[in-house]
Structures are given as C-alpha cells and as structure tokens.
Enzyme design. Structure first.
Site, PDB file in Angstrom:
ATOM      1  N   CYS A  86       0.842  -1.202   0.000  1.00  0.00           N
ATOM      2  CA  CYS A  86       0.000   0.000   0.000  1.00  0.00           C
ATOM      3  C   CYS A  86       0.883   1.260   0.000  1.00  0.00           C
ATOM      4  CB  CYS A  86      -0.972  -0.048   1.168  1.00  0.00           C
ATOM      5  SG  CYS A  86      -2.412   1.026   0.928  1.00  0.00           S
ATOM      6  N   HIS A 181      -3.753  -5.045   0.854  1.00  0.00           N
ATOM      7  CA  HIS A 181      -3.170  -5.521   2.124  1.00  0.00           C
ATOM      8  C   HIS A 181      -3.174  -7.054   2.170  1.00  0.00           C
ATOM      9  CE1 HIS A 181      -2.630  -1.736   4.328  1.00  0.00           C
ATOM     10  NE2 HIS A 181      -3.626  -1.303   3.573  1.00  0.00           N
ATOM     11  N   GLU A 183      -1.815  -8.907   4.345  1.00  0.00           N
ATOM     12  CA  GLU A 183      -1.765  -9.402   5.726  1.00  0.00           C
ATOM     13  C   GLU A 183      -3.139  -9.624   6.334  1.00  0.00           C
ATOM     14  OE1 GLU A 183      -1.473  -4.850   6.084  1.00  0.00           O
ATOM     15  OE2 GLU A 183      -0.999  -6.430   4.639  1.00  0.00           O
TER      16      GLU A 183
END
EC number: 6.3.5.2
Length: 525
Positions: A86, A181, A183
């Site tokens: 990002c 993202h 994660e």
C-alpha cells in the site's frame, strides 16, 4: 549448542498502518523471525540487523505531501528483496522514478485484481480465472493515493479498472509492490503471497517455531544469569505464567516467584495459581496476602486513573519488601512482550497518546539495582500462548479472556470496597460459567461483569429489596482497537440474570452493555 533461530530475519519498516503489527505476526506464523522498526532508520542500523528481506508497511500519510515519510534510500541498495504494501508500494514507486497521485475517491474494501504478467510473487496463486484464463485475486484495498506511473525498470503484474498498478515488480532486483493488504484475512491468498516473498524470494527457513523458541530462550536465560538468583512477580496472567515456566526450565530452584494477592482477583484465582504453579509444577512461590493493604489504600478514591496508580504503587511497595527479604537476588524477571517494546519505542517519539496508564509501567525502585530478564520481549501474544502450551500450561488458562492489570479495581466503578469485590467475583463467575456451558466463551473476544455503585429496588418472594446493580459486558473484536457488542441470545442473558439475582445475595438487577468501541472503551474504567 542451540540452533540460531534468528539467522534468517525480515525487517519491517513501519509507516503507521493499523495493520503493521499484523504483517509482523504473519511473517512469524510462517516460521521466520522479524522485527518492526520505525521508517526513519539509518543505513548503519539496517546493516547491523542484516535482513534477508525488507517489507515496507502501509500508512495513513500521502506520498504526495512534501514531508511525508520515505524509506531510507539504502533499502533499495542493500541487495535484498523488498516488498512494499500500500503506502510502502507508493513510496517505493516514487523513490525509484515512478509517479503517485491523490485519487479522487478513496478505495476501501474488496476488489478483484487481474494478473496480467507473470511474477514470482503470485505465480500459481489465484482465486478464480477470467474467461480467457487469466488469474484473478480477491484482495482488500484501503488507500486514497495510487501509483499512476511505475518506475521504468518495473512491470505491471496485476491491475483493476480503477487501479492500473495493483501489483508491480522488478524481478531482477526482487522488488515488489502491492496496492492492497496481503496481511488481512479479507485478501484470501494474502498469506500465500507473504509466504512466497519470505520463504521463496528471500529464501528464509522456518526456524521460528515454539519448540525452538523455548530452547533459544532457555539458553539465553542461562547465559545471562548463570547461577544467580532471579525474582518474578507472578500474577497468574498469560505473560507472567509463561515467563515463570521458561525461567523454571532454565534455572529451576534459583527462581523465586512472588504472588501478591491484592484482593482484586477473580473467584478462587489465588488458590488456582498456587495449586498449579506450586503444587503441580513445583515452582518456588512466596504467597503474599495483601488484600487489606490494597483496599485501605483505595478507600475513598473514585477516580479510575488514580485507582490504577494506587494499585501499581502498592504492588511495587509490597513486591519491593518481599524482594528485600530474599538474599542475594541479582535479577528481576518481567513478562514484557514485543508489543510493549514497540509501544514504548513509539511513545519515545512523543506521537502516542495515553488513553489509560498501563499498570506495569514504571517498575521497581532504582535502589534495588537488579538486572532485568525479559525472555518474552521478542514475542507477540499469540506466540506466548503457543509457547505456554508447549511448556505444559493448560489451554483454558492460556486462552482466557483478557483481565486488566488492576483487576477488579477498575471493574468496580467508583470506590473499591471488599463487599463490592465479593459480589462482583460471584456474579462474574456465573456469567463466565454460563458462557462456557453454552459454548459461547470462545465465540466472544472478551466477557466480564461490572459492579455499579447504585442501588435498585427488586422483589424477592413477598418482600422488596434494595440492592446493587451489575452490568454484563461481552464484545467481539479482532484487534481490541475497535469492538462490537456481542449479540448474545436473549434466553441466555435471561438465564444469567436469573442465576445472579437468585444466587448472589446483594444484587437486585442485571443489565447488558450494548455500547461499541468507539465511542465507549471495552472496560468501563
């Protein structure tokens, strides 16, 4: 000689994303050690750390602003793979000759990106295929700016209609950037992408496992303290319990645990701690009954912050007195975990705001002159729990809901009295027992009871009574930064209420807290 479990390591530079600690936890879950540092590190610090790869986190700033954070230039000269997430992708693009612009509208939520070119990062990874056989990935976007031109030596790997450069790569230099993202669980193949980067591209071995972490911690404790004696404040919480077990394995009888019973614990908790650690595991425990001392110090105090400070101060006084009774103790052990270390480092910059003071900040008086042993300081909470299981601690104890350091001192609103604590202990035990019986305990993130210092009229049999009120609180959350109140079944709440009012003499009314965070905090004080 224990294996070097820090041999392969990832450096994560933090640009301020709410997800940065999650990135670190994901890397650890892959069996690889990593550390989280502020973005403004020096070349010398990076060289000293000697990372196998570097991850640039997301962040709330705009790369189009003149004074926004930038990655140290050495990151791109160190000769190791770099993965920008990002904001991390945007600063990578900008610093290497690309272009970033503020977008007219913020992209937040699910998106489907189409893989248009082959890359080691996503090869063979897909959620679906287009009509002409190109891989599609379901991802989670959260950005305002976007890359509008990638550096000349990069290729476009994936795109969406609104985000032409969703993934970019320079395969030769092993630089990768993703606008989403990976994660978060909403990016369905995110863990596979992180695994591809960490394990395949950076070639890190999975050395970071509970058994190896224990061996490493035991070896380091023995090296640090030798034959010296160590003292530990054992509370029965996860961190101090796992610290106690690690130290016991490392130095045996040279560890003394001081258990201070402050009168603010859960029902039968003191007995359970003494039985488990003293009788079952054979640790050397000094039990200090100090209920009267804590309650007299709290008498007349209504302010929550003042109560926290009193409880912390009295604990240090009691612990200090006990430590001075022991002969020749050279070391103090603490259950500091990695988020505490990160938080302290962040606070040093002056950018963090204190919402509530932490009960364990401060420590012992300087005149004690002890060295500090912190065997958990590299570990996240989920890792501490896994190590606890490996060391033989019971699952129910390790995965209990969080309990505040000041205990019932901040769950009794206003002035803390023994009568209030006794009523609250029994009411809370009923709530937790019923949650477990209904198989709801593990479905909520935290549940507890709060004592309200107000009386309410009730009816028992033919008579009226004028007794106290308690509130039940249950929340669902991923990170405890935000939370929703748990929608527990009405019949369940009715059963808990009936039991408390009938079984706890002194409580006439039970209410249920339906406040989210924000605007409310999870704890009432």
């Amino acid at each position: 000689m224990t294996e070097n479990i820090h041999k392969h390591r990832i450096l994560i530079l933090d640009f301020g994303s709410q997800y940065t600690q999650l990135v670190a936890r994901r890397v650890r879950e892959l069996g690889v050690y990593c550390e989280l540092w502020a973005w403004d590190v020096t070349e010398a610090q990076i060289r000293d750390f000697n990372p196998s790869g570097i991850i640039l986190s997301g962040g709330p700033e705009s790369t189009t602003e003149e004074n926004s954070p930038r990655a140290p230039q050495y990151v791109f000269e160190a000769g190791v793979p770099v993965f920008g997430i990002c904001y991390g992708m945007q600063t990578m693009a900008m610093q290497l000759g690309g272009h970033v612009e503020a977008s007219n509208e913020r992209e937040f939520g699910y998106a489907q990106v189409e893989v248009v070119n082959d890359s080691a990062l996503v090869r063979g990874i897909e959620d679906a295929l287009t009509a002409d056989g190109k891989p599609l990935l379901d991802v989670w976007m959260s950005h305002g700016d976007k890359v509008t031109a990638i550096p000349s030596d990069f290729i476009t790997v994936a795109s969406t209609e609104s985000c032409p450069f969703a993934i970019m790569a320079n395969e030769e230099k092993r630089f990768y950037g993703v606008q989403f993202h990976p994660e978060v669980t909403h990016t369905r193949q995110g863990m596979r992408m992180l695994e591809r980067f960490v394990r395949d591209i950076c070639q890190c071995e999975a050395l970071w496992t509970p058994a190896k972490i224990i061996d490493d911690a035991v070896a380091r404790i023995r090296e640090q303290v030798g034959d010296d004696k160590v003292i530990l404040g054992l509370s029965g919480g996860v961190d101090s319990s796992v610290t106690a077990m690690l130290l016991h394995r490392a130095i045996g009888k040279n560890l003394t645990c001081v258990f201070v019973d402050n009168g603010l614990l859960r029902l039968n908790e003191a007995e359970q701690v003494l039985d488990m650690f003293g009788d079952h595991f054979g640790l050397n425990i000094v039990h200090v009954p100090a209920e009267d001392r804590f309650l007299s110090a709290l008498a007349g105090e209504n302010d929550p912050e003042a109560k926290r400070k009193i409880i912390g101060r009295v604990f240090v006084e009691v612990f200090d007195e006990e430590a001075l009774k022991l002969e020749d103790v050279k070391w103090l052990a603490q259950g500091t975990i990695y988020p505490d270390v990160i938080e302290s480092a962040a606070s040093a910059t002056g950018k963090a705001h204190v919402i509530k003071s932490h009960h364990n900040v401060g420590g012992l008086p300087k005149e004690m002159k002890m060295g500090l042993v912190e065997p958990l300081k590299e570990l996240f909470k989920d890792e501490v729990r896994k190590i606890g299981l490996e060391l033989g601690l019971p699952y129910d104890m390790l995965y209990r809901h969080p309990f505040p350091g000041p205990g019932l001192g901040v769950r009794v609103l206003g002035e803390v009295k023994k009568e209030y604590c006794d009523l609250l202990r029994r009411a809370d035990a009923i709530f937790i027992e019923e949650l477990r019986k209904a198989d709801l305990y593990d479905k909520v993130s935290q549940a507890f009871t709060v004592f309200l210092p107000v009386r309410s009229v009730g009816v028992m049999g033919d008579g009226r009574k004028y007794d106290w009120v308690v509130s039940l609180r249950a929340v669902e959350t991923i990170d405890f930064m935000t939370a929703h109140w748990a929608h527990l079944p009405y019949d369940f709440l009715g059963r808990v209420s009936n039991r408390i009012i009938n079984e706890v003499n002194g409580i006439s009314r039970v209410v249920y807290d339906i406040s989210g965070k924000p605007p409310a905090t999870i704890e009432w004080e």
